[in-house]
Motif scaffolding. Structure first.
Motif, PDB file in Angstrom:
ATOM      1  N   MET A   1       0.836  -1.193   0.000  1.00  0.00           N
ATOM      2  CA  MET A   1       0.000   0.000   0.000  1.00  0.00           C
ATOM      3  C   MET A   1       0.877   1.250   0.000  1.00  0.00           C
ATOM      4  SD  MET A   1      -2.756   1.256   2.880  1.00  0.00           S
ATOM      5  CE  MET A   1      -3.760  -0.193   2.699  1.00  0.00           C
ATOM      6  N   GLU A   2       0.530   2.226  -0.824  1.00  0.00           N
ATOM      7  CA  GLU A   2       1.256   3.486  -0.835  1.00  0.00           C
ATOM      8  C   GLU A   2       1.116   4.175   0.516  1.00  0.00           C
ATOM      9  OE1 GLU A   2       1.272   7.682  -3.358  1.00  0.00           O
ATOM     10  OE2 GLU A   2      -0.018   6.016  -3.944  1.00  0.00           O
ATOM     11  N   PHE A 189     -16.778   7.346   1.289  1.00  0.00           N
ATOM     12  CA  PHE A 189     -16.330   8.698   0.975  1.00  0.00           C
ATOM     13  C   PHE A 189     -15.084   8.686   0.090  1.00  0.00           C
ATOM     14  CE2 PHE A 189     -19.318   9.805   4.140  1.00  0.00           C
ATOM     15  CZ  PHE A 189     -19.532  11.176   4.128  1.00  0.00           C
ATOM     16  N   THR A 190     -14.850   7.612  -0.618  1.00  0.00           N
ATOM     17  CA  THR A 190     -13.657   7.500  -1.456  1.00  0.00           C
ATOM     18  C   THR A 190     -13.527   8.704  -2.393  1.00  0.00           C
ATOM     19  OG1 THR A 190     -13.616   5.084  -1.379  1.00  0.00           O
ATOM     20  CG2 THR A 190     -12.556   6.127  -3.269  1.00  0.00           C
ATOM     21  N   GLY A 191     -12.321   9.263  -2.413  1.00  0.00           N
ATOM     22  CA  GLY A 191     -12.053  10.427  -3.242  1.00  0.00           C
ATOM     23  C   GLY A 191     -12.388  11.749  -2.590  1.00  0.00           C
ATOM     24  N   ARG A 192     -12.948  11.708  -1.365  1.00  0.00           N
ATOM     25  CA  ARG A 192     -13.375  12.950  -0.689  1.00  0.00           C
ATOM     26  C   ARG A 192     -12.711  13.093   0.685  1.00  0.00           C
ATOM     27  NH1 ARG A 192     -18.602  14.138  -2.610  1.00  0.00           N
ATOM     28  NH2 ARG A 192     -18.319  16.231  -1.712  1.00  0.00           N
ATOM     29  N   VAL A 193     -11.687  12.295   0.969  1.00  0.00           N
ATOM     30  CA  VAL A 193     -11.156  12.224   2.344  1.00  0.00           C
ATOM     31  C   VAL A 193      -9.631  12.338   2.371  1.00  0.00           C
ATOM     32  CG1 VAL A 193     -13.031  11.023   3.527  1.00  0.00           C
ATOM     33  CG2 VAL A 193     -11.398   9.705   2.187  1.00  0.00           C
ATOM     34  N   ARG A 194      -9.083  13.439   1.909  1.00  0.00           N
ATOM     35  CA  ARG A 194      -7.630  13.621   1.968  1.00  0.00           C
ATOM     36  C   ARG A 194      -7.137  13.660   3.415  1.00  0.00           C
ATOM     37  NH1 ARG A 194      -5.641  18.552  -1.551  1.00  0.00           N
ATOM     38  NH2 ARG A 194      -3.612  17.570  -1.094  1.00  0.00           N
ATOM     39  N   ALA A 245      -9.172   4.857   0.364  1.00  0.00           N
ATOM     40  CA  ALA A 245     -10.173   5.836  -0.063  1.00  0.00           C
ATOM     41  C   ALA A 245      -9.549   7.156  -0.497  1.00  0.00           C
ATOM     42  CB  ALA A 245     -11.168   6.087   1.069  1.00  0.00           C
ATOM     43  N   GLY A 246      -8.222   7.263  -0.411  1.00  0.00           N
ATOM     44  CA  GLY A 246      -7.544   8.466  -0.872  1.00  0.00           C
ATOM     45  C   GLY A 246      -7.046   9.388   0.214  1.00  0.00           C
TER      46      GLY A 246
END
Length: 282
Positions: A1-2, A189-194, A245-246
């Motif tokens: 995983m990154e 919330f994938t893509g919305r949770v930096r 999820a980002g």
């Protein structure tokens, strides 16, 4: 995983900063191994902005996120508002090379009904679109009140569905107390949770003797904020869900230290996260 980056929510350090100033506190954070912070409940004076910038260049402590509110909270907490300080907020973010701005809490005037919460969401979305024009992402930090169910789902879910420009800073502790599975909810919330808050949850003990006037509140008093890894939450599963999820920044936050020092609490969270396998994320 990154890898993500583990940091600290500076609300925990506001008393230390009031006594010693930002730069010595940032130096001590770096010595503990932390190299990212989320600024909150600290006055963004020119002197403090300069100190944050120096912390980045001298100690490698990145300002991952800055804080604001939509409008004045009516609380004795230093915070610029999007309604009155929009241009200053942009200048401050640029001065410390910060690309994420977060609303730490909804104004209490919007907390009395789901309809008002969604009205506030629309205002925040408008600001998020304006901020994107300046290269800044606006994020909203939820507590428990946004998990009230209305028309079949948590209001926070409806806030997500109602927006596209604004992101959401989820908090492991508040999700749990809000009645959702943190892992599944983060994934939704994938893509919305930096940004993701790492805050554990535990049940504590009552003081002895207990004052009679506190008896109606005893069950709330039992619920505690815990150092990461010292509570009941599956923190590795939450962290891994966030990364999938980002989420980029994983910020330790603990609202009460229960007699310990903030530095001891941060060291405990750090050591537990290292044991969980996240040493390279510091």
């Amino acid at each position: 995983m990154e890898k993500g980056k583990i940091g600290v929510q500076m609300m925990m350090l506001k008393e230390e900063i009031a006594q010693r100033g930002i730069l010595p506190v940032m130096e001590q954070l770096a010595e503990l191994g932390f190299h990212a912070v989320e600024v909150s409940q600290i006055e963004m004076s020119p002197e403090n902005i300069q100190a944050l910038a120096r912390a980045g260049s001298e100690y490698g402590v990145e300002t991952a996120a800055m804080s604001c509110t939509l409008s004045h909270m009516g609380l004795n907490v230093p915070c610029d508002t999007l309604e009155d300080d929009f241009e200053k907020i942009i200048e401050d973010c640029r001065a410390v090379n910060c690309k994420i701005l977060r609303i730490g809490m909804l104004p209490m005037s919007y907390a009395d009904s789901p309809e008002h919460m969604l009205q506030m969401t629309d205002l925040c979305e408008d600001h998020a679109k304006r901020l994107k024009e300046h290269g800044i992402d606006l994020y909203y930090h939820a507590h428990t009140m946004e998990f009230i169910r209305w028309q079949g789902s948590p209001v926070l879910t409806q806030m997500r569905n109602r927006t596209s420009a604004m992101g959401f800073e989820l908090d492991s502790h508040w999700m749990w107390r809000g009645g959702v599975d943190p892992v599944a909810y983060i994934k939704s919330f994938t893509g919305r949770v930096r940004l993701l808050h790492l805050k554990d949850y535990r049940i504590g003990l009552l003081p002895n003797p207990l004052k009679p006037e506190l008896f109606p509140y005893i069950f709330g008093m039992l619920e505690q904020y815990a150092e990461v890894g010292e509570g009941v939450l599956d923190m590795p599963a939450i962290i891994n869900a966030g990364r999938s999820a980002g989420s980029e920044y994983f910020l330790i936050e603990q609202d009460d230290f229960y007699g310990r020092s903030v530095w001891d609490c941060l060291a405990t969270s750090r050591d537990n996260l290292i044991r969980m396998g996240y040493e390279s994320w510091f």
